[in-house]
Design an enzyme around this catalytic site. Structure first.
Site: not given
Length: 342
Positions: A2, A16
């Site tokens: 991520c 994100r």
């Protein structure tokens, strides 16, 4: 896998990419301020700041991947395999509840899946979050037998400050994060050191440092950033996201800031098929999100639907006692352009 970033514009933005081989949650969840959180060891929170973020709701409990509270504090969990180390219940010490007792500061024992609501529910700023974390232990209690704990580390940020939080074998480590960026392994001190290898990168045309004698000139735009890593590894995504964020330019208007945020995340997104896991599956960016933390507006895009979708804290009523869910679309469609006579 991520990537999490912040962006300072007219407002403050937090968001994100969630990179997995499967989908997670698919629901933007507003947790109202009177929804009761019952923590496994840290007591019960009847009243807290309202939260908005992407969550998988299990048995009426929001398992947040990331969230922002009504005070503008954001937090996200990112994959941290091989380094995350949670304490066992038997070795974790201290009283069960947070606060102050006669013997000094109490230690709060919090399960990893509880950490985001526990912290965002009561901290209005990074400074307050840091004080709470200083007395916290991350305890290895899974949500259920069918849902074990994921190995995670976390980024916590507001407009003034950013932290990286890592529960490792040596204990809970809390680092100031001047980049406002986090990816995955190795631990955060490596990223601090590794980024120093890219001091030469610039968004401007490069100067000739090769030779004072030779008249060397750039032959194209963008050559000041030659050497910017382009692979999907955590270390490379960290450098790429930090460079792009630091050299971002936008007007400050809401949608200009939001689209700019998504453009930065696009540069560190994962294309399905480009990263194959050991299990033979493909990591890909299942969704990207951008939260206007100043206003409590959550924007997201999914792998299948590139349109920007939005929900807001106000849509879910901050003062209630329920979870308000906003399912996201994973079915994209082309928008037919209108025809105008020239």
């Amino acid at each position: 896998m991520c990537t999490c970033i912040t962006l300072e514009s007219r407002d403050f933005y937090f968001g994100r990419n969630l990179d997995l081989e499967y989908t997670f949650g698919d629901t933007v969840v507003v947790t109202q301020g009177r929804y009761p959180f019952s923590f496994r060891l840290a007591g019960r929170m009847e009243r807290h700041y309202a939260l908005i973020g992407m969550a998988d709701v299990r048995d009426g409990y929001p398992l947040y991947a990331e969230a922002v509270n009504e005070k503008g504090l954001g937090m996200a969990g990112l994959y941290f395999p091989g380094n995350a180390c949670y304490q066992s219940v038997q070795t974790a010490g201290g009283p069960a509840f947070s606060g102050q007792d006669a013997d000094g500061p109490a230690q709060s024992r919090v399960a990893p899946f509880e950490l985001i609501p526990w912290l965002l529910g009561q901290a209005a700023s990074v400074d307050e979050a840091a004080a709470l974390l200083a007395g916290a232990q991350i305890v290895d209690i899974p949500f259920s037998e069918q849902l074990p704990n994921a190995p995670l580390h976390w980024m916590v940020a507001d407009r003034r400050r950013c932290l990286t939080v890592e529960a490792v074998r040596e204990g809970l480590k809390i680092y100031d994060n001047p980049f406002g960026v986090l990816t995955n392994n190795p631990p955060f001190p490596f990223h601090l050191m590794h980024t120093s290898q890219y001091l030469h990168l610039t968004s401007e045309a490069p100067a000739n440092r090769f030779s004072k004698r030779l008249d060397l000139q750039p032959f194209g735009q963008g050559m000041g950033a030659m050497g910017l890593p382009g692979d999907a590894s955590p270390a490379s995504r960290f450098v790429r996201a930090a460079f792009l964020k630091e050299n971002s330019a936008c007007s400050g208007e809401e949608m200009d800031s939001v689209t700019q945020f998504f453009h930065i995340l696009e540069q560190v997104a994962m294309l399905r098929g480009a990263v194959k896991t050991g299990a033979g599956r493909y990591d890909h960016t299942t969704y990207a999100c951008c939260v206007n933390a100043s206003r409590g507006v959550y924007y997201c895009r999914t792998y299948e639907d590139a349109r920007i979708q939005a929900a807001a804290l106000e849509d879910g009523d901050r003062e209630g006692g329920a979870l308000r869910c906003f399912p996201v679309s994973r079915t994209g469609e082309a928008v037919k352009l209108p025809c105008e006579t020239a």
